[in-house]
Design a protein around this motif. Structure first.
Motif, PDB file in Angstrom:
ATOM      1  N   PRO A 180     -80.269 -65.223  43.907  1.00  0.00           N
ATOM      2  CA  PRO A 180     -79.920 -63.945  44.072  1.00  0.00           C
ATOM      3  C   PRO A 180     -78.374 -63.604  43.705  1.00  0.00           C
ATOM      4  CG  PRO A 180     -79.951 -64.476  46.297  1.00  0.00           C
ATOM      5  CD  PRO A 180     -80.453 -65.668  45.438  1.00  0.00           C
ATOM      6  N   TYR A 233     -76.947 -57.780  46.086  1.00  0.00           N
ATOM      7  CA  TYR A 233     -77.033 -59.090  47.113  1.00  0.00           C
ATOM      8  C   TYR A 233     -75.700 -59.291  47.493  1.00  0.00           C
ATOM      9  CZ  TYR A 233     -81.632 -59.625  45.270  1.00  0.00           C
ATOM     10  OH  TYR A 233     -83.117 -59.559  44.861  1.00  0.00           O
ATOM     11  N   GLN A 253     -85.482 -61.503  41.630  1.00  0.00           N
ATOM     12  CA  GLN A 253     -84.476 -60.821  42.089  1.00  0.00           C
ATOM     13  C   GLN A 253     -84.102 -59.459  41.780  1.00  0.00           C
ATOM     14  OE1 GLN A 253     -80.159 -62.132  40.908  1.00  0.00           O
ATOM     15  NE2 GLN A 253     -81.180 -63.487  39.382  1.00  0.00           N
ATOM     16  N   ALA A 310     -82.498 -59.465  50.038  1.00  0.00           N
ATOM     17  CA  ALA A 310     -82.742 -61.064  50.252  1.00  0.00           C
ATOM     18  C   ALA A 310     -84.013 -61.261  50.888  1.00  0.00           C
ATOM     19  CB  ALA A 310     -81.784 -61.794  50.609  1.00  0.00           C
ATOM     20  N   LEU A 348     -86.945 -60.894  48.963  1.00  0.00           N
ATOM     21  CA  LEU A 348     -86.878 -61.822  48.016  1.00  0.00           C
ATOM     22  C   LEU A 348     -87.805 -63.212  48.445  1.00  0.00           C
ATOM     23  CD1 LEU A 348     -86.287 -63.378  45.258  1.00  0.00           C
ATOM     24  CD2 LEU A 348     -83.781 -63.510  45.940  1.00  0.00           C
TER      25      LEU A 348
END
Length: 309
Positions: free
Chosen positions: A10, A15, A284, A290, A293
């Motif tokens: 990321p 992020y 991403q 996250a 992800l």
């Protein structure tokens, strides 16, 4: 033979770099991913001199407003992992001074125990070249040639001696050396670029635009390698820019790697059959954060391995 699988780290503006990069890197390695990848976007021109990829009228995605520097990102991942390779797909090589780039890659490889893969390209953004390059856009091919030459020299035995266009080394000891020879892969899609790849690089980094196109390009590259007398095998790493959605894409116009996990895995199976060494997934820009992800990456990995990839 099982295809190696990698995951893009990321880097985009949604992020938290210091928190999310090590977290995603550790999670990906624990799931089983073989490699971790970064890309380079030096700036976000506002307004741009040209469209995305140089295509007139194609907007730059908003997520590019703040892409983390690739080697800093890989350094964070290196410190959080022990096994996964650390790749660039791609570094825009002419935006870097050749000697400094060679030294940085060697240092990262030494620190990580020999895990760096240097994917290099010439880039396409006039704005990035105006801001960062030591040579003009028109000399981007020659600039990449010099980066490759300098890397090979700096990573090799001392004393290092080189008389390049930008880089002049009369005789010097340059360390640290990489833990092992760093593979150089190129994202080559033109005739001259393919010749550079066959003659001077270790492998090829195509983008997943469809099985038919990939198969043709791979065959052409293999034919060119045979014509030019290359005997070393070409390492192949396919980049896939996923357009993930929680629900299956229902339209007849579904593009490669678009849709839900089962559709993405279907495309992974098809592309793996081309016979490339590795495929890595860039999720991403299609997830909220996250945590999502990590969840989607784990689901795709497990489904892909269950499907025989």
């Amino acid at each position: 033979m099982t295809t190696r699988l990698g995951l893009a780290l990321p880097q985009m503006k949604q992020y938290d770099l210091g928190r999310d990069v090590p977290d995603v890197a550790r999670a990906a390695e624990a799931v089983g991913y073989d490699s971790l990848w970064v890309f380079e976007r030096a700036l976000f021109p506002d307004p741009p001199a040209q469209g995305l990829y140089g295509v007139e009228g194609l907007a730059w995605p908003d997520a590019y407003r703040g892409v983390a520097e690739p080697l800093v990102t890989l350094t964070l991942a290196a410190a959080a992992t022990r096994r996964a390779e650390l790749g660039t797909s791609v570094l825009v090589a002419p935006l870097h001074t050749p000697f400094q780039l060679a030294k940085a890659l060697a240092s990262l490889d030494a620190a990580s125990g020999g895990r760096v893969v240097a994917g290099l390209g010439t880039g396409w953004s006039l704005d990035e070249y105006a801001a960062a390059s030591a040579r003009p856009f028109e000399e981007r091919g020659e600039a990449l040639d010099e980066v490759i030459e300098v890397c090979r020299a700096v990573w090799g035995p001392d004393p290092v001696v080189l008389d390049g266009t930008l880089t002049k080394i009369a005789s010097a000891v340059v360390g640290p050396k990489p833990a092992r020879p760093i593979p150089i892969l190129l994202a080559a899609n033109t005739g001259k670029a393919r010749r550079r790849l066959v003659d001077h690089a270790d492998g090829w980094m195509p983008v997943g635009m469809g099985v038919e196109q990939l198969t043709v390009q791979w065959r052409q590259l293999q034919d060119l390698a045979a014509e030019r007398g290359r005997t070393r095998p070409l390492r192949t790493v396919l980049r896939t820019n996923l357009r993930y959605s929680p629900k299956p894409y229902a339209g007849d116009d579904r593009g490669p790697f678009q849709g839900a996990v089962e559709q993405i895995v279907e495309d992974l199976v098809a592309h793996a059959e081309v016979g490339l060494d590795e495929i890595f997934l860039d999720l991403q820009s299609e997830v909220r954060d996250a945590e999502e992800l990590k969840d989607v990456a784990a689901e795709v990995y497990e489904a892909a391995r269950a499907a025989g990839v």
